[in-house]
Scaffold this motif. Structure first.
Motif, PDB file in Angstrom:
ATOM      1  N   SER A  80      -5.817   4.350   1.636  1.00 19.38           N
ATOM      2  CA  SER A  80      -5.056   4.157   2.823  1.00 19.38           C
ATOM      3  C   SER A  80      -5.805   2.828   3.446  1.00 19.38           C
ATOM      4  CB  SER A  80      -5.304   5.406   3.573  1.00 19.38           C
ATOM      5  OG  SER A  80      -5.891   4.865   5.006  1.00 19.38           O
ATOM      6  N   ASN A  81      -7.194   2.645   3.211  1.00 20.18           N
ATOM      7  CA  ASN A  81      -7.782   1.582   3.482  1.00 20.18           C
ATOM      8  C   ASN A  81      -7.394   0.427   2.801  1.00 20.18           C
ATOM      9  OD1 ASN A  81     -10.229  -0.346   3.940  1.00 20.18           O
ATOM     10  ND2 ASN A  81     -10.858   1.380   5.238  1.00 20.18           N
ATOM     11  N   PHE A  82      -6.989   0.461   1.585  1.00 18.78           N
ATOM     12  CA  PHE A  82      -6.662  -0.329   0.839  1.00 18.78           C
ATOM     13  C   PHE A  82      -5.265  -1.089   1.366  1.00 18.78           C
ATOM     14  CE2 PHE A  82      -3.971  -1.279  -3.142  1.00 18.78           C
ATOM     15  CZ  PHE A  82      -4.752  -2.519  -3.737  1.00 18.78           C
ATOM     16  N   TYR A  83      -4.410  -0.128   1.721  1.00 12.79           N
ATOM     17  CA  TYR A  83      -3.007  -0.525   1.887  1.00 12.79           C
ATOM     18  C   TYR A  83      -3.020  -1.345   3.247  1.00 12.79           C
ATOM     19  CZ  TYR A  83      -0.612   1.831  -1.600  1.00 12.79           C
ATOM     20  OH  TYR A  83       0.326   2.530  -2.829  1.00 12.79           O
ATOM     21  N   ARG A  84      -4.132  -0.619   4.313  1.00 12.97           N
ATOM     22  CA  ARG A  84      -4.194  -1.254   5.450  1.00 12.97           C
ATOM     23  C   ARG A  84      -4.784  -2.746   5.489  1.00 12.97           C
ATOM     24  NH1 ARG A  84      -7.298   2.514   8.330  1.00 12.97           N
ATOM     25  NH2 ARG A  84      -9.009   1.449   7.582  1.00 12.97           N
ATOM     26  N   ARG A  85      -5.648  -2.801   4.647  1.00 11.50           N
ATOM     27  CA  ARG A  85      -6.349  -4.298   4.322  1.00 11.50           C
ATOM     28  C   ARG A  85      -5.334  -5.213   3.813  1.00 11.50           C
ATOM     29  NH1 ARG A  85     -12.199  -5.587   3.908  1.00 11.50           N
ATOM     30  NH2 ARG A  85     -11.856  -7.935   4.058  1.00 11.50           N
ATOM     31  N   ARG A  86      -4.583  -4.733   2.971  1.00  7.82           N
ATOM     32  CA  ARG A  86      -3.730  -5.748   2.334  1.00  7.82           C
ATOM     33  C   ARG A  86      -2.469  -6.027   3.362  1.00  7.82           C
ATOM     34  NH1 ARG A  86      -1.033  -3.775  -3.509  1.00  7.82           N
ATOM     35  NH2 ARG A  86       0.014  -2.684  -2.176  1.00  7.82           N
ATOM     36  N   SER A  87      -2.061  -5.283   4.060  1.00  3.83           N
ATOM     37  CA  SER A  87      -1.062  -5.442   5.163  1.00  3.83           C
ATOM     38  C   SER A  87      -1.842  -6.433   6.387  1.00  3.83           C
ATOM     39  CB  SER A  87      -0.581  -4.474   5.923  1.00  3.83           C
ATOM     40  OG  SER A  87      -1.200  -3.921   7.154  1.00  3.83           O
ATOM     41  N   LEU A  88      -2.914  -6.183   6.683  1.00  8.21           N
ATOM     42  CA  LEU A  88      -3.462  -6.930   7.550  1.00  8.21           C
ATOM     43  C   LEU A  88      -3.870  -8.508   7.040  1.00  8.21           C
ATOM     44  CD1 LEU A  88      -6.240  -6.734   9.988  1.00  8.21           C
ATOM     45  CD2 LEU A  88      -7.112  -7.762   8.053  1.00  8.21           C
ATOM     46  N   GLU A  89      -4.136  -8.791   5.620  1.00  7.24           N
ATOM     47  CA  GLU A  89      -4.244 -10.008   5.102  1.00  7.24           C
ATOM     48  C   GLU A  89      -2.944 -10.690   5.229  1.00  7.24           C
ATOM     49  OE1 GLU A  89      -8.135  -9.037   2.177  1.00  7.24           O
ATOM     50  OE2 GLU A  89      -6.038  -9.296   1.286  1.00  7.24           O
ATOM     51  N   GLN A  90      -1.879  -9.926   4.845  1.00  7.50           N
ATOM     52  CA  GLN A  90      -0.658 -10.380   4.893  1.00  7.50           C
ATOM     53  C   GLN A  90      -0.310 -10.918   6.315  1.00  7.50           C
ATOM     54  OE1 GLN A  90       1.183 -11.324   2.076  1.00  7.50           O
ATOM     55  NE2 GLN A  90       2.239 -12.320   3.598  1.00  7.50           N
ATOM     56  N   ALA A  91      -0.540 -10.064   7.193  1.00  6.88           N
ATOM     57  CA  ALA A  91      -0.248 -10.597   8.605  1.00  6.88           C
ATOM     58  C   ALA A  91      -0.875 -11.724   9.171  1.00  6.88           C
ATOM     59  CB  ALA A  91      -0.356  -9.449   9.673  1.00  6.88           C
ATOM     60  N   TYR A  92      -2.319 -11.786   8.627  1.00  6.20           N
ATOM     61  CA  TYR A  92      -3.016 -12.918   9.047  1.00  6.20           C
ATOM     62  C   TYR A  92      -2.418 -14.392   8.319  1.00  6.20           C
ATOM     63  CZ  TYR A  92      -7.177 -15.610   9.580  1.00  6.20           C
ATOM     64  OH  TYR A  92      -8.303 -16.607   9.850  1.00  6.20           O
ATOM     65  N   LEU A  93      -2.179 -14.084   7.178  1.00  2.00           N
ATOM     66  CA  LEU A  93      -1.621 -15.363   6.577  1.00  2.00           C
ATOM     67  C   LEU A  93      -0.246 -15.909   7.202  1.00  2.00           C
ATOM     68  CD1 LEU A  93      -2.148 -14.603   2.777  1.00  2.00           C
ATOM     69  CD2 LEU A  93      -3.447 -16.025   4.064  1.00  2.00           C
ATOM     70  N   ASP A  94       0.450 -14.925   7.399  1.00  2.00           N
ATOM     71  CA  ASP A  94       1.720 -15.095   8.155  1.00  2.00           C
ATOM     72  C   ASP A  94       1.423 -15.864   9.518  1.00  2.00           C
ATOM     73  OD1 ASP A  94       3.203 -13.858   6.225  1.00  2.00           O
ATOM     74  OD2 ASP A  94       3.562 -11.985   7.476  1.00  2.00           O
ATOM     75  N   ALA A  95       0.342 -15.235  10.392  1.00  2.00           N
ATOM     76  CA  ALA A  95       0.075 -15.958  11.559  1.00  2.00           C
ATOM     77  C   ALA A  95      -0.580 -17.333  11.338  1.00  2.00           C
ATOM     78  CB  ALA A  95      -0.989 -15.088  12.219  1.00  2.00           C
TER      79      ALA A  95
END
Lengths: 175, 379
Positions: A80-95
């Motif tokens: 769950s942490n792995f998925y959350r981290r991946r979506s966070l990184e993606q959101a950061y790159l988008d921002a």
């Protein structure tokens, strides 16, 4: 990270020998990806080695009643942490992509910010959506309690309670 | 300690891969241990947070400050909690505001929803609820379930009936020896009733009833959705079987065609309306109005598949509907309120739906923040 307790090491080792391959298979089926599964299986055992001393299972020298069930509890959180981290990184790159190039942070700054974001994200994760939203609006969008109350359709009193609840959760989860 | 398996996984450590806060929600003892061995309990953490906001508000008096100092000195755990509050504040202060708002406010994706679902299942079938039910079937068992904006929840009740909560909904479940009652306080639910242990007609038979404000909806072997629009108004849509709608203190009841036949339990032709499959009825304090569902249009249970289907809907109505599924404000400029929109929209990503609007209509989407969005005329 506490030093591994020498006395319980042989038990962790036998836990590893008996169940590592099985756990890796379980993770591969869950993630559908062998290399991520290998990483997370590895991290599961690292987590056990680094467990603080007050954990009852550690005090019992890692003699587990149901070792595989225990390992999957930890591994599930890793997933769950792995998925959350991946979506966070993606959101950061988008921002970042939306920023003008001149304001783009350096690689070190990025790594630092991402790490802090990940910590905050993890702490806020289990909060109800409105509590989390109120906290983010106050911290990062400069909104006052009245504006937040209007946006979330709750009273200002409730916003105050949300803020304390969010902060308390973070305090509880910080090291 | 751990409801699922009686184990106690390691204490939660934010940012640490193995033990995330998901564990705090289901498995932690509610205390975290600091380096000095002082344990911060939930109550102490909350107190520290309250001090923090009081002092930051600028409204703290000299007396408040003295109390705060005394509180910090009273217990190492208090001081530890306070230091964490200050450290957290510094951490947050160092983050770039706009980027962080966007990243941390990103919509809950499938992973977070999966965890929430697992937790809901645990709550629904947890040992406490089940034991309470088994140990006293005559005793009323009260439970309360809620969803936030954009969340759904799938509950299996003690008799095997299933209740799905749509976004921003709240119910109580009150089962006792005489009835199976679900009170809908807000939002929308889909109900699939299980047959009661006793057959209908048996004195021990317990009817399944949904109470929505003044309206009582009695299931007659069935699958249906109920939505409360506000305190006084709601809608029931029947997918299988039939539902009898009673409005307490009702005025005239209007039933059209053979789908809605006024009857009451004693067959005296009172104010109740029976709504059959494929029909829906709007109810209010004033009565019940039934109408056939447009077979080609939206299905009442579309939301259970995460879809919002509309045809030629006014934009302001559409945004009001979409707004149910996201936290914050979603406003429609009156200048574009009358535009018409059709299509099937994915509710699990309302940001993407908003992003797509300017491609379909002459509108622009203005984000004052992620939680404050206005749809205006383009250009």
């Amino acid at each position: 990270m506490p030093a591994p307790d020498q006395a319980s090491l042989p038990n962790v080792e036998s836990l590893y020998c008996d169940h590592h391959r099985w756990l890796q298979g379980w993770l591969r089926r869950t993630l559908g990806n062998a290399s991520d599964a290998a990483d997370l299986a590895h991290d599961t055992f690292l987590r056990i080695l680094a467990a603080p001393d007050h954990i009852p299972e550690k005090q019992a020298g890692w003699h587990l009643q149901e070792p595989r069930a225990y390992l999957t509890v930890i591994a599930r959180r890793l997933v769950s942490n792995f998925y959350r981290r991946r979506s966070l990184e993606q959101a950061y790159l988008d921002a970042l992509a939306a920023l003008p190039p001149a304001r783009s942070p350096s690689a070190e700054q990025r790594a630092l910010v991402l790490e802090t974001l990940h910590q905050v994200d993890a702490m806020l994760d289990s909060l109800p959506a409105k509590v989390r939203a109120a906290f983010l609006m106050a911290q990062f969008e400069g909104m006052g309690y009245a504006a937040i109350a209007a946006a979330l359709a709750v009273s200002e009193r409730t916003v105050k309670r949300y803020m304390a609840e969010a902060m308390a959760r973070c305090i509880l989860l910080m090291e | 300690m751990h409801p699922a398996d009686g184990m106690s996984p390691p204490a939660p450590r934010p940012g640490d891969a193995a033990v995330g806060p998901a564990g705090a929600a289901i498995g932690s003892a509610g205390a975290s241990v600091g380096p000095a061995g002082a344990a911060v309990s939930e109550a102490v953490a909350l107190r520290a947070a309250q001090w923090f906001f009081l002092l930051r508000s600028g409204e703290a008096s000299a007396h408040d400050r003295a109390c705060w100092q005394a509180w910090r000195a009273a217990d190492p755990a208090h001081e530890l909690a306070w230091q964490r509050a200050e450290r957290l504040s510094r951490m947050l202060g160092e983050l770039p505001a706009a980027v962080s708002a966007q990243v941390l406010g990103r919509p809950a994706r499938a992973d977070r929803r999966r965890a929430a679902k697992a937790l809901a299942l645990l709550l629904a079938t947890g040992p406490a609820g089940w034991l309470a039910w088994r140990s006293g079937p005559a005793r009323e068992w009260l439970a309360e379930y809620r969803t936030g904006a954009g969340e759904t929840r799938d509950l299996r009740l003690a008799d095997g009936s299933r209740v799905l909560l749509n976004t921003a909904s709240a119910i109580d479940v009150a089962y006792d020896a005489a009835r199976r009652l679900v009170r809908l306080h807000a939002g929308e639910i889909l109900v699939e009733t299980a047959p009661d242990a006793a057959p209908a007609g048996d004195p021990a038979y317990r009817p399944f009833v949904v109470q929505a404000g003044q309206a009582r909806l009695r299931a007659l072997g069935t699958r249906f959705t109920v939505r409360r629009r506000d305190r006084a108004h709601g809608r029931v849509a029947v997918l299988d079987g039939a539902v009898r709608v009673d409005v307490a203190g009702q005025g005239d009841t209007v039933g059209q065609g053979e789908a809605a036949v006024p009857v009451d339990a004693a067959g005296r032709g009172g104010g109740a309306v029976v709504v059959r499959a494929g029909w829906q009825a709007d109810f209010s304090d004033a009565g019940v109005q039934a109408a056939a569902v447009d077979a080609a249009g939206a299905q009442a249970d579309d939301w259970t598949r995460g879809v919002l289907r509309v045809r030629e809907m006014r934009l302001d109505d559409f945004l009001a509907e979409l707004g149910r599924y996201r936290p914050g404000l979603l406003r429609c400029d009156p200048a574009v309120a009358g535009l018409r929109i059709s299509g099937a929209f994915q509710l699990r990503d309302t940001d993407a739906v908003l992003d797509s609007l300017p491609r379909a209509l002459p509108v622009a989407v203005a984000y004052r923040s992620r939680y404050w969005v206005t749809v205006t005329a383009a250009g």
